[in-house]
Design an enzyme around this catalytic site. Structure first.
Site, short mmCIF file in Angstrom:
data_model
loop_
_atom_site.label_atom_id
_atom_site.label_comp_id
_atom_site.label_asym_id
_atom_site.label_seq_id
_atom_site.Cartn_x
_atom_site.Cartn_y
_atom_site.Cartn_z
N ASP A 152 30.95 -21.18 14.26
CA ASP A 152 31.77 -20.03 14.61
C ASP A 152 32.81 -19.75 13.53
OD1 ASP A 152 33.04 -18.00 15.98
OD2 ASP A 152 34.17 -19.35 17.28
N ASP A 354 32.38 -11.31 12.01
CA ASP A 354 32.46 -12.42 12.95
C ASP A 354 31.05 -12.89 13.30
OD1 ASP A 354 33.62 -14.22 14.79
OD2 ASP A 354 33.36 -12.78 16.43
#
Length: 475
Positions: A152, A354
């Site tokens: 992430d 992202d």
């Protein structure tokens, strides 16, 4: 005779015109200008077989880990049917992640990690993990204990569940890491600079006293929690990439929706993120490629070795949440039409790239224009009802191939990135394939999500302050 002569002249003129038109089209094609993609509908869906197709692109890269879809044929976690998510749940969690980013932004909440000697619940939020689709497997400890972690770019701390679970641990597919069995495990003292409260740490106001163990806590917007001790341990990425004294969170109290993964691999910009900690080894550079489907693999690579020479770079920009990677979007085109985007469209609230957000979010007006142009160019296909956050969907039942308009993003520095065809559509079923974008409030940042990143090599040159995009990074 004159009538025949005039007729022949007309034919000659038509032939010249037709020859010119054909030549014009050929020259345009030779110049590489392509405004649409044609591909098989079946390529949008995972293979019906249970076999996995590894990416050949990762085999020539050093310090590279396979990236797999958690619930696909390439993942050993896929047998956990209880952790599998349907599309509705994926999109619901994706929206929860987006809301958590907006919430942190409104609170100016840095990286959402609290560091303290207290065992109380942290007061500040982390970025919700969302649907957590992509995982990598690394080894922790001596001897190494393999754990599968969701990677992430929005998280500044790597953490995994640890035994003993002092209060609770959620169900994970693999055995939980037990630090008492590792000869290289060390707790981190509160006197360590990695534990102190500062702007990049975003901790509570409490201070740590020397001689006590540093504790961390993250509470996510969806209610998920991890609390434990900050520790140092040996991380094994590959047989030749063994890293000593990596700071990570050893979670002793963990609850929530982590889909069976053992924790999070933090690739954000914080000082505790893995890229920052290994900057002297890999020069604060990493790249990844997300596979086209759950039946394929991608890669996560540390360092600059093997990075595509065709990568186009754009500068990172500062962002109020320092763990996130800001970018500057200056334009978008759909087919041969460039959208009416002004210099202030994205500059006021910015944009980020992202790995954890699934669907790209755009300001409402930008999305409305993108949707309108896309629908106009897809008018020959049968439209169907929307689904949740998708309002532009098509029924491709009975079709072998489709042609869709190309979508390109224009970034600061003159960088133009053509999205792959797989990065434009989100397939729910063959009878409901949707435009993979969503509109959001005008007063929030845009988010370049992971569907749009599929099969591209995304290069994070953090030291150089830039991010790069290269086509065909994996299959």
């Amino acid at each position: 005779m004159s009538i025949m002569k005039n007729f022949l002249n007309v034919i000659l003129i038509l032939c010249v015109c037709l020859n010119w038109c054909f030549t014009e089209g050929a020259e345009e094609k030779e110049s590489g200008k392509v405004d649409s993609y044609t591909f098989q509908v079946s390529s949008l869906f995972p293979s019906s077989s249970s076999s996995c197709t590894p990416s050949s692109k990762a085999s020539n890269k050093k310090s590279s880990l396979p990236v797999v879809h958690m619930h696909g044929a390439c993942s050993h976690l896929s047998s956990n049917k209880d952790a599998r998510l349907d599309h509705d749940e994926i999109l619901r969690r994706d929206q929860a992640r987006v809301k958590s980013i907006h919430s942190k932004l409104s609170k100016n909440n840095a990286d959402g990690v609290s560091m303290t000697k207290s065992t109380e619940l942290p007061a500040k939020d982390g970025t919700t993990i969302g649907s957590a689709n992509y995982i990598v497997t690394i080894g922790i400890g001596t001897p190494k204990h393999d754990v599968s972690l969701t990677f992430d770019t929005g998280s500044g701390l790597t953490w995994t569940q640890c035994q003993p679970c002092l209060e609770s641990c959620y169900s994970q597919q693999e055995p939980i890491f037990n630090p008492s069995t590792s000869s290289s495990y060390q707790n981190v003292s509160c006197s360590s600079p990695m534990c102190g409260n500062n702007s990049s740490c975003s901790g509570n106001n409490s201070s740590c006293n020397s001689g006590t163990n540093c504790r961390y806590g993250i509470r996510y917007a969806d209610g998920s929690v991890t609390i434990g001790v900050l520790a140092k341990e040996k991380f094994t990425l590959t047989n030749s990439d063994v890293l000593d004294n990596i700071y990570f969170g050893c979670g002793e109290n963990n609850t929530g929706l982590f889909n069976g993964a053992a924790g999070i691999l933090g690739l954000g910009r914080g000082k505790r993120s893995l890229p920052t900690q290994t900057a002297t080894i890999y020069n604060n550079i990493f790249s990844y490629c997300l596979p086209s489907s759950a039946s394929n693999t991608g890669h996560l690579t540390f360092g600059s070795d093997g990075i595509s020479g065709s990568a186009k770079f754009t500068p990172f920009t500062s962002f109020p949440i320092p763990s996130l990677y800001g970018i500057t979007i200056v334009g978008i085109s759909v087919g041969d039409k460039k959208l009416e985007i002004t210099p202030t469209t994205f500059s006021t609230y910015g944009a980020i790239i992202d790995s954890g957000t699934v669907i790209t979010r755009l300001p409402t007006k930008v999305y409305a224009e993108l949707r309108s142009v896309f629908k106009e160019k897809m008018s020959s296909y049968k439209a169907t009802s929307g689904n949740g956050y998708f309002d532009t969907c098509y029924d491709f039942t009975g079709l072998d191939t489709i042609t869709i308009p190309k979508i390109a993003f224009f970034f600061a520095g003159g960088t133009v990135v053509d999205l792959p065809g797989i990065g434009i559509l989100y397939p729910l079923t063959r009878s409901q394939v949707c435009l993979a974008f969503a509109g959001d409030n005008e007063h929030i940042p845009a988010i370049f999500g992971n569907v749009q990143q599929k099969t591209m090599e995304i290069v994070y040159d953090v030291a150089g302050g830039r991010v790069g995009f290269a086509p065909n990074g994996c299959s």
